[in-house]
Design an enzyme around this catalytic site. Sequence first.
Site, PDB file in Angstrom:
ATOM      1  N   ASP A 178      51.291  21.290  74.949  1.00 43.59           N
ATOM      2  CA  ASP A 178      49.871  21.562  74.762  1.00 43.59           C
ATOM      3  C   ASP A 178      49.422  21.456  72.910  1.00 43.59           C
ATOM      4  OD1 ASP A 178      50.938  23.786  73.548  1.00 43.59           O
ATOM      5  OD2 ASP A 178      50.185  25.185  75.264  1.00 43.59           O
ATOM      6  N   GLU A 213      61.556  33.998  71.139  1.00 45.32           N
ATOM      7  CA  GLU A 213      62.531  33.236  70.785  1.00 45.32           C
ATOM      8  C   GLU A 213      62.416  32.374  69.705  1.00 45.32           C
ATOM      9  OE1 GLU A 213      60.121  32.353  72.584  1.00 45.32           O
ATOM     10  OE2 GLU A 213      59.500  30.118  71.908  1.00 45.32           O
ATOM     11  N   ASP A 214      61.297  32.012  68.947  1.00 41.22           N
ATOM     12  CA  ASP A 214      60.908  31.202  68.123  1.00 41.22           C
ATOM     13  C   ASP A 214      61.328  32.195  66.699  1.00 41.22           C
ATOM     14  OD1 ASP A 214      58.861  33.294  68.701  1.00 41.22           O
ATOM     15  OD2 ASP A 214      57.179  31.811  67.927  1.00 41.22           O
ATOM     16  N   HIS A 233      44.467  27.385  77.202  1.00 37.47           N
ATOM     17  CA  HIS A 233      45.201  27.745  78.281  1.00 37.47           C
ATOM     18  C   HIS A 233      45.210  29.220  78.421  1.00 37.47           C
ATOM     19  CE1 HIS A 233      49.006  28.743  76.601  1.00 37.47           C
ATOM     20  NE2 HIS A 233      48.900  27.602  75.941  1.00 37.47           N
ATOM     21  N   MET A 260      45.556  22.981  69.911  1.00 36.14           N
ATOM     22  CA  MET A 260      46.318  23.259  71.030  1.00 36.14           C
ATOM     23  C   MET A 260      45.393  23.374  72.223  1.00 36.14           C
ATOM     24  SD  MET A 260      48.655  26.896  72.158  1.00 36.14           S
ATOM     25  CE  MET A 260      47.188  27.756  72.974  1.00 36.14           C
ATOM     26  N   ASP A 301      55.974  21.956  71.675  1.00 32.63           N
ATOM     27  CA  ASP A 301      55.073  22.766  73.159  1.00 32.63           C
ATOM     28  C   ASP A 301      54.165  21.153  73.730  1.00 32.63           C
ATOM     29  OD1 ASP A 301      56.158  25.104  72.281  1.00 32.63           O
ATOM     30  OD2 ASP A 301      54.102  25.899  71.895  1.00 32.63           O
ATOM     31  N   ARG A 305      47.853  32.450  80.059  1.00 30.59           N
ATOM     32  CA  ARG A 305      49.063  32.515  80.016  1.00 30.59           C
ATOM     33  C   ARG A 305      49.752  32.086  81.439  1.00 30.59           C
ATOM     34  NH1 ARG A 305      51.891  36.440  77.330  1.00 30.59           N
ATOM     35  NH2 ARG A 305      50.825  35.550  75.559  1.00 30.59           N
ATOM     36  N   TRP A 327      57.772  34.800  77.860  1.00 31.10           N
ATOM     37  CA  TRP A 327      56.969  34.757  76.593  1.00 31.10           C
ATOM     38  C   TRP A 327      57.394  35.237  75.283  1.00 31.10           C
ATOM     39  CZ3 TRP A 327      53.784  36.603  72.851  1.00 31.10           C
ATOM     40  CH2 TRP A 327      53.206  35.808  72.170  1.00 31.10           C
TER      41      TRP A 327
HETATM   42  C1  UD2 Z   1      53.350  30.283  71.602  1.00 33.66           C
HETATM   43  C2  UD2 Z   1      54.208  29.009  70.710  1.00 33.66           C
HETATM   44  C3  UD2 Z   1      55.363  28.652  71.358  1.00 33.66           C
HETATM   45  C4  UD2 Z   1      56.233  29.582  71.972  1.00 33.66           C
HETATM   46  C5  UD2 Z   1      55.634  30.623  72.706  1.00 33.66           C
HETATM   47  C6  UD2 Z   1      56.348  32.082  72.939  1.00 33.66           C
HETATM   48  C7  UD2 Z   1      52.192  28.411  69.582  1.00 33.66           C
HETATM   49  C8  UD2 Z   1      51.222  27.225  69.370  1.00 33.66           C
HETATM   50  N1  UD2 Z   1      53.366  28.212  70.379  1.00 33.66           N
HETATM   51  O1  UD2 Z   1      52.842  29.351  72.515  1.00 33.66           O
HETATM   52  O2  UD2 Z   1      56.023  27.818  70.569  1.00 33.66           O
HETATM   53  O3  UD2 Z   1      56.964  30.446  70.733  1.00 33.66           O
HETATM   54  O4  UD2 Z   1      54.455  31.044  71.825  1.00 33.66           O
HETATM   55  O5  UD2 Z   1      57.342  31.715  74.036  1.00 33.66           O
HETATM   56  O6  UD2 Z   1      51.940  29.374  69.011  1.00 33.66           O
HETATM   57  N2  UD2 Z   1      55.488  26.115  79.249  1.00 33.66           N
HETATM   58  C9  UD2 Z   1      55.165  25.275  80.260  1.00 33.66           C
HETATM   59  N3  UD2 Z   1      54.951  25.717  81.580  1.00 33.66           N
HETATM   60  C10 UD2 Z   1      54.713  27.369  81.634  1.00 33.66           C
HETATM   61  C11 UD2 Z   1      55.193  28.093  80.441  1.00 33.66           C
HETATM   62  C12 UD2 Z   1      55.425  27.361  79.160  1.00 33.66           C
HETATM   63  O7  UD2 Z   1      55.299  24.215  80.363  1.00 33.66           O
HETATM   64  O8  UD2 Z   1      54.744  27.675  82.653  1.00 33.66           O
HETATM   65  C13 UD2 Z   1      55.783  25.277  77.924  1.00 33.66           C
HETATM   66  C14 UD2 Z   1      54.750  24.486  77.317  1.00 33.66           C
HETATM   67  O9  UD2 Z   1      55.298  23.280  76.713  1.00 33.66           O
HETATM   68  C15 UD2 Z   1      54.100  25.336  76.401  1.00 33.66           C
HETATM   69  C16 UD2 Z   1      55.183  26.196  75.986  1.00 33.66           C
HETATM   70  O10 UD2 Z   1      56.260  26.497  76.940  1.00 33.66           O
HETATM   71  O11 UD2 Z   1      53.304  24.774  75.784  1.00 33.66           O
HETATM   72  C17 UD2 Z   1      54.788  27.420  75.180  1.00 33.66           C
HETATM   73  O12 UD2 Z   1      54.108  28.260  76.259  1.00 33.66           O
HETATM   74  P1  UD2 Z   1      52.743  28.580  76.044  1.00 33.66           P
HETATM   75  O13 UD2 Z   1      51.890  27.600  75.690  1.00 33.66           O
HETATM   76  O14 UD2 Z   1      52.216  29.323  77.407  1.00 33.66           O
HETATM   77  O15 UD2 Z   1      52.733  29.739  74.855  1.00 33.66           O
HETATM   78  P2  UD2 Z   1      51.902  29.887  73.662  1.00 33.66           P
HETATM   79  O16 UD2 Z   1      50.776  28.927  73.563  1.00 33.66           O
HETATM   80  O17 UD2 Z   1      51.587  31.382  73.453  1.00 33.66           O
HETATM   81 MN    MN Z   2      50.421  27.106  74.246  1.00 30.86          MN
END
Ligand code: UD2
Ligand code: MN
Length: 370
Positions: free
Chosen positions: A216, A279-280, A309, A306, A214, A311, A276
């Site tokens: 972030d 997939e993981d 941010h 992290m 990711d 959603r 969202w």
């Molecule tokens: C969690 C997981 C992530 C993934 C996701 C579900 C953690 C730290 N990470 O992230 O690996 O499984 O859940 O899909 O738990 N991104 C963009 N632009 C967008 C949306 C996403 O660049 O508009 C990319 C970016 O690299 C981001 C990653 O996708 O870090 C995951 O998306 P997130 O950060 O919004 O999701 P998060 O933090 O819940």
């Molecule tokens: Mn994130």
Amino acid sequence: MSRLLLGVTLERICKAVLLLCLVHFLIMMILYFDVYAQHLDFFSRFSAKNATRAHPYYNFSRPNGTAPSYAAPAGGAGSTRPESNQLVSEKPLPPCPEVPPALVGRLLIEFGSTMTMERVQRENPDVKEGGKYIPSDCRAKQRVAIIIPFRHRDHHLKYWLYYLHPILRRQRISFGIYIISQNGEDTFNRAKLLNIGFLEALKEEPYDCFIFSDVDLVPMDDRNLYHCYDQPRHFAIAMDKFGFRLPYAGYFGGVSGLSKTQFLKINGFPNEYWGWGGEDDDIYNRITLNGMKVSRPDIRIGRYRMIKHERDKHNEANPQRFTKIQNTKMTMKRDGINSLQYHVINVAKHPLYTNITVDIGKPPARPPRG
Ligand code: UD2
Ligand code: MN
């Protein structure tokens, strides 16, 4: 008196013989080291040629037949000879040590100060165009492609590059950084972008290892080595947002790494998770269903920050995720790297990364109810 004379003469003879022996020994040593040095020279020249061939990033084929971007022509424009000895040393490099000596351990990671790309570039002058790096003092065992799914997160990317470039350098990793940017505003698809990163990176270099991160997430300890392991690796096991604990045993999100063989064994990642989540877990299922185990670093080392941010728009939680992850066994054979479809819109080589903008389509229209 004559006895005394005899004694003195004998002593002189002995000294002379001793001196002769010493001189002889010295000459032998000089000759020996000279021959040895020539030998060494001969072998080093011999193996330097091989090392040149085997050196990461050297002589890799390009789809369009152009020279690799780091090997600027020696004789200015028009010359096709790679600049000799800039990246390929005449002397064979020793293998990089298992435990890189420059590591510092725990790191202070914060996202409060303003960050500019100029600053990040200024502080990382050794990185080659497109975000490629090869250690200059040792030969890395693996070539690692780092793949980041991306859209509208420029602010996060600056921090990621700021922290990760020096860490990876200290880890003596031979790497290339690929930002896979989803074009347009349709629903985000993280896993599909990661599949694309795998194929696109391989078009450039013969990578052995793929780390999916990711944008972030920044490691808080440089002992968390970004290369591949005997089993698929989960790096981000202790995140600040989860209280530095693994949220559940089968968690595989954030940052993970698979060798080329491991990735192909599971048919890559699913392409059909739009939005969202889920997939993981599907990737985790693929790994275990194919007889592999997830490997993880020590909980004290696999710590991450992290960047906070909200959603993102067009990455709303996928309501189908719970049913989909029940069916990985059936879907993984047809949905993966073997069914991947996309179009590359643009490839841009930036000083610290390669950006590949892609059209990945949109989720299939839901069948009308009733
Ligand atoms: C969690 C997981 C992530 C993934 C996701 C579900 C953690 C730290 N990470 O992230 O690996 O499984 O859940 O899909 O738990 N991104 C963009 N632009 C967008 C949306 C996403 O660049 O508009 C990319 C970016 O690299 C981001 C990653 O996708 O870090 C995951 O998306 P997130 O950060 O919004 O999701 P998060 O933090 O819940
Ligand atoms: Mn994130």
